[in-house]
Design an enzyme around this catalytic site. Sequence first.
Site, PDB file in Angstrom:
ATOM      1  N   ASP A 132     -40.533  -5.222 -27.203  1.00 30.77           N
ATOM      2  CA  ASP A 132     -39.563  -4.715 -26.223  1.00 30.77           C
ATOM      3  C   ASP A 132     -39.297  -5.712 -25.098  1.00 30.77           C
ATOM      4  O   ASP A 132     -38.281  -5.642 -24.412  1.00 30.77           O
ATOM      5  CB  ASP A 132     -40.037  -3.385 -25.626  1.00 30.77           C
ATOM      6  CG  ASP A 132     -39.706  -2.218 -26.546  1.00 30.77           C
ATOM      7  OD1 ASP A 132     -38.929  -2.406 -27.504  1.00 30.77           O
ATOM      8  OD2 ASP A 132     -40.220  -1.105 -26.292  1.00 30.77           O
ATOM      9  N   GLU A 162     -38.044   9.322 -13.252  1.00 25.49           N
ATOM     10  CA  GLU A 162     -39.456   9.086 -12.941  1.00 25.49           C
ATOM     11  C   GLU A 162     -39.777   9.313 -11.475  1.00 25.49           C
ATOM     12  O   GLU A 162     -40.850   9.806 -11.130  1.00 25.49           O
ATOM     13  CB  GLU A 162     -39.854   7.666 -13.352  1.00 25.49           C
ATOM     14  CG  GLU A 162     -39.792   7.398 -14.861  1.00 25.49           C
ATOM     15  CD  GLU A 162     -38.381   7.080 -15.362  1.00 25.49           C
ATOM     16  OE1 GLU A 162     -37.453   6.954 -14.537  1.00 25.49           O
ATOM     17  OE2 GLU A 162     -38.216   6.950 -16.591  1.00 25.49           O
TER      18      GLU A 162
END
Lengths: 311, 275
Positions: free
Chosen positions: A114, A55
């Site tokens: 998550d 990223e």
Amino acid sequence: MAVESLRGAYGKTLLKLGREIPDLVVLDADLAKSTQTQVFAKEFAGRFIDMGLAEQDMVSTAAGIALTGKTVFASSFCTFLVGRVFDQIRQSVCYNRANVKLVGTHSGLGVGEDGATHQSLEDIALTRALPEIRIIVPADAVETSLAVEYAAATPGPFFIRLTRNNLPTLFGTEHRFIMGRAPLLRDGSDITLIAMGAMVEKALQAAELLAAAQISAAVIDFSSLKPLDEDILLRFAKKTGHLVTIEDHSVHGGLGSACAEFLSQQYPVPMKIMGMDNQFGRSGKPEDLYVHFKLTAADIAGAGKEILSRP
Amino acid sequence: MNEQELADLSEIARQIRIMIIQMIGRSASGHPGGSLSAVEILTWLYFREMNIDPQNPGRPDRDRFVLSKGHAAPVLYATLAKRGFFSSEILSSLRQVGSSLQGHPHRLDTPGVDASTGSLGQGLSMAAGMAMGLKLSQNPACVYAMIGDGESQEGQIWEAAMTAGFRQLTDLCVFLDYNDLQIDGRVSDIKDIQPLRDKWQSFRWRVHEINGHDFREIAAALAEFRHEKEKPTMIIARTVKGKGVSFMENNVNFHGQAPNAQEMATALTELNHGR
């Protein structure tokens, strides 16, 4: 109300823009299926670059591509796109005033199962502190499409914060997005509920609960977070004299902070800032998490009553 | 390159070194060591290699240069001034309030600066991004960049290396200014970056190793870069930190410390004597 996917609207809008703007380039970091940039990728393989799980490299690369005259969208989950990449956003994108649009999905508790590692609760606080960048938090699919189109047409850095989950469609096709203008969804005279993203729906429900208790609540969708719509904030602070802000984000540095920073210096009124206070999220179904962390319509209505009952 | 051309380039490099010392000395702030080690490479790039126009620094078909080790800004500023991008009179305003010469390069302030850099590791990604953007536009311009050896400890360098190698960015040429010194000491003592050739080759780069102060070796490596058809190019340039000023050479104390008045006078005497 019909519910629609904000991510889906993002993907569709990218595809439309790709047909209109030859210089549009889209980057992703191995989440194209989740962020929906894959819709663009299928038609414009040459202008889509999957950067893999990198990223930081993605965001600096986006800046480099933009410096050659391109309009670049870069996407990932908010926690990886912003939290992990803060310095690259600060220096490669903002300091270079690069034409990069960061579109993060899966923001806040709404990520659900998550858990805390994937629930970005600080992205607004981080980006709001940076010069040059504009921040939009759409509350539905219509606003998402308009925000993405606006960002593509406007030079300079943007951060658009999307949810994982579908949200009720609040706006009709006639809606116009104006940067720096927060749409008033419901007028009221006793208290103003200021919400962003997934919390807008809950604020509207809270307004109904308050109406049943003879309390007239206004609801504002603060999608245009930076620049902040100071006019409507001041107008409703004066009109209703009481405010509740609600965000699926930390209460430190987010929507509530932005409103408080302005109003405390211009026109202080009693306020309640609702959100995540100095804590991580947990695994669970999104709606269960909103109950657990006291971010339901009933919680918002309760906070409204509490402020109004203050001496 | 004949002897006269070599002598002319050496003279430009000597003048750039003088400008660097004066600039940092007068503003009493800046990084002399890593600026002096990069002088020959930037001299060659800006005076021989790159397709640039000082009168039109934003020309779309220009070659780009990204100083990823942004703390060497003085060598970039001196080279740009010498090349005519702006008046050398402003060099002494380095790092002062109101100056167009920031402590680290800022593209919005200084003509000829293609990317703002300073936080290490990011410049290489930006340079790779530029090469990707130019390729998408079928623009034949090349992108040159310089990274540091200490900077090679940043994880983002290797993310970018993987991207550029995989994407076969043949128009990207990166110099590694390998002077083996970083702020806290020798790179090889703090966190050794060797084996460098193996690392870059395994990331699918074409690797050349040269003496970074030898114009002939710089020229030869760049000639190979121009004919490269498969890979991005990494030129590992062995250099001497503080090169050209005896007491600064291989002296870690001059990484980020400006010379005082006496040291500046001594350095200028040495550099002037070398004419």
